[in-house]
Motif scaffolding. Structure first.
Motif, PDB file in Angstrom:
ATOM      1  N   SER A   1      -5.438  -6.098  -3.172  1.00 47.81           N
ATOM      2  CA  SER A   1      -6.224  -4.371  -3.307  1.00 47.81           C
ATOM      3  C   SER A   1      -7.307  -4.813  -4.028  1.00 47.81           C
ATOM      4  O   SER A   1      -7.552  -5.179  -5.174  1.00 47.81           O
ATOM      5  CB  SER A   1      -5.853  -3.680  -3.920  1.00 47.81           C
TER       6      SER A   1
ATOM      7  N   THR B   1      -5.420  -2.119   0.491  1.00 51.51           N
ATOM      8  CA  THR B   1      -4.655  -3.116   0.946  1.00 51.51           C
ATOM      9  C   THR B   1      -4.791  -4.639   1.794  1.00 51.51           C
ATOM     10  O   THR B   1      -4.318  -4.033   2.960  1.00 51.51           O
ATOM     11  CB  THR B   1      -3.124  -2.993   0.148  1.00 51.51           C
TER      12      THR B   1
ATOM     13  N   GLU C   1       1.159  -0.732  -0.200  1.00 50.78           N
ATOM     14  CA  GLU C   1       0.072   0.184   0.191  1.00 50.78           C
ATOM     15  C   GLU C   1       0.549   1.742  -0.540  1.00 50.78           C
ATOM     16  O   GLU C   1       1.056   2.256  -1.063  1.00 50.78           O
ATOM     17  CB  GLU C   1      -0.988   0.171   1.132  1.00 50.78           C
TER      18      GLU C   1
END
Length: 428
Positions: A115, A120, A104
């Motif tokens: 994600s 995520t 992320e």
């Protein structure tokens, strides 16, 4: 009846008393209730989706293929094993969270990390996706309970090193979850620890300090949201446009580490008519949820007869998980909603809290109270957001919302409480 028969009867009676049947019955009722309304929320798509891929079928597999066996496993394991291995459980949970944050924040391509919806939060195992933040709630609960049980709490000055360790054990998973970003899940941890400390006989000054810190945090969030509101107004930008670009978060202004879509959820709760005058933007889900709950009346419209999810006003992406209570209230009415809340209250009060009361050791008490708080926090926030008294955070409703990891987590949590109940007379 002969002597042998009497002996067998006494053994069976003793074993029956060592198992709390109320809690698993309520849990199964909620699971099955949830399956019915998951089916109902997507019934209009039943002819278009293969049976094995429909969410209600998957939920049944999660419940009876994974959840209940795991529940029984944890129920029959001596919970002292958790006490002895708390550090290992905790570090495994942290290790599961780290890859999510790396992808992320730094966009590191990690194949098994997924994600979705601008966050995520998932690890894909091929046959099953897990959400580590749910697992981390359990691991952190076990760790905090073990730390509190191992250490005699004295004055702050005498035990300052312990308080630093306790704070780190709490803050590290919160930070890793918050950075995914997952604001909703990170909110569960503070009440969990607070409830454990509440039964630890700390002086009232500690709680005054805690509430002061909480007020400061709320003030910082309020200042951030105020700055975001001014940013939208000065740049003549809608909340939806800002969220799509994370405009305020990446503007260089002094802000909290939140995404703009998270700010929208808070702003939509505080000033819905300001941030979304038409009701067609960031407040849409909550407005439609209120219509769903309000239109159910006393008895509801009937299973599969609800219109909000069927006609797409309550989006199909949320109707079967975060907003499952809206579907329940619309189709089974006030009585159906009250039935769900009553079963949840029985699990918390007569399952978790009562077990904490009869447990003879501190670890069992802290563990059960922490688990009770997890369920209470989830239930209060989830039901609250569907009826407009809480901002939308994405926390699922225990036992009812769709999701394999959450089903598994609920079963592990309640299986642990059952273990404490079964071994309640063995430790002092």
């Amino acid at each position: 009846m002969n002597i042998t028969d009497n002996t067998v009867a006494r053994i069976l009676l003793r074993r029956g008393r060592s198992f709390d049947f109320v809690m698993p019955v309520c849990m199964l009722l909620l699971f099955l209730f949830g399956v019915v309304f998951i089916y109902s929320a997507q019934s209009y798509l039943a002819d278009e989706i293969e049976l094995s891929k429909q969410f209600w079928v998957k939920q049944l597999v999660y419940i009876f293929g994974i959840g209940m066996p795991v529940y029984l496993l944890f129920a029959f394991i001596d919970y002292k094993w958790l006490f002895q291995n708390a550090h290992i459980i905790y570090w495994i949970c942290l290790l599961l969270l780290i890859p999510l944050v790396l992808k992320e924040l730094f966009s590191i391509p990690i194949p098994f990390v997924q994600s979705r919806y601008n966050a995520t939060r998932w690890i894909n195992l091929g046959f099953f996706s897990i959400q580590p933040s749910e697992v981390a709630k359990y691991g952190t609960c076990v760790m905090l309970a073990a730390m509190l049980a191992r250490n005699k709490i004295g004055s702050f000055k005498e035990t300052i090193l312990f308080w630093i360790k306790l704070a780190l054990a709490l803050i590290i998973p919160i930070l890793l979850i918050f950075l995914q970003p997952d604001l909703g899940s990170s909110l569960v941890f503070f009440p969990m620890l607070f409830s454990m400390l509440l039964i630890s006989e700390l002086p009232y000054r500690f709680f005054v300090l805690t509430l002061t810190i909480f007020a400061i945090v709320v003030g910082l969030v309020a200042a951030d949201i105020y700055g975001y509101h001014n940013f939208l107004r000065e740049n003549n930008m809608t909340a939806k446009e800002a969220a799509s670009q994370n405009a305020y978060g990446s503007s260089g202004a002094l802000t909290l580490p939140m995404k703009d879509y998270q700010r929208n959820r808070i702003l939509a709760f505080v000033l819905p008519d300001v941030v979304d005058k038409s009701g067609m933007g960031v407040t849409w889900n909550q407005r439609q949820s209120l219509i769903s709950v309000g239109s159910g009346g006393l008895l509801g419209k009937g299973i599969t007869e609800g219109t909000q999810a069927k006609l797409g006003y309550l989006p199909s992406s949320v109707a079967y998980n975060d907003f499952i209570f809206s579907v329940v209230a619309e189709e089974s009415g006030f009585l159906g909603g009250a039935f769900v809340i009553t079963l949840m209250a029985i699990i918390v009060a007569f399952g978790c809290v009562r077990t904490a009361q009869v447990s003879r050791d501190k670890f069992g008490q802290y563990l059960c109270i922490g688990i009770a708080t997890i369920f209470m926090t989830h239930s209060f926030i989830n039901v609250g957001m569907t009826i407009g008294i809480m901002p939308i955070t994405g926390l699922p409703l225990p036992m009812l919302s769709y999701g394999g990891t959450f089903v598994l987590t609920c079963c592990v949590l309640l299986g642990t409480v059952q273990s404490v109940y079964r071994h309640r007379r063995e430790y002092a």
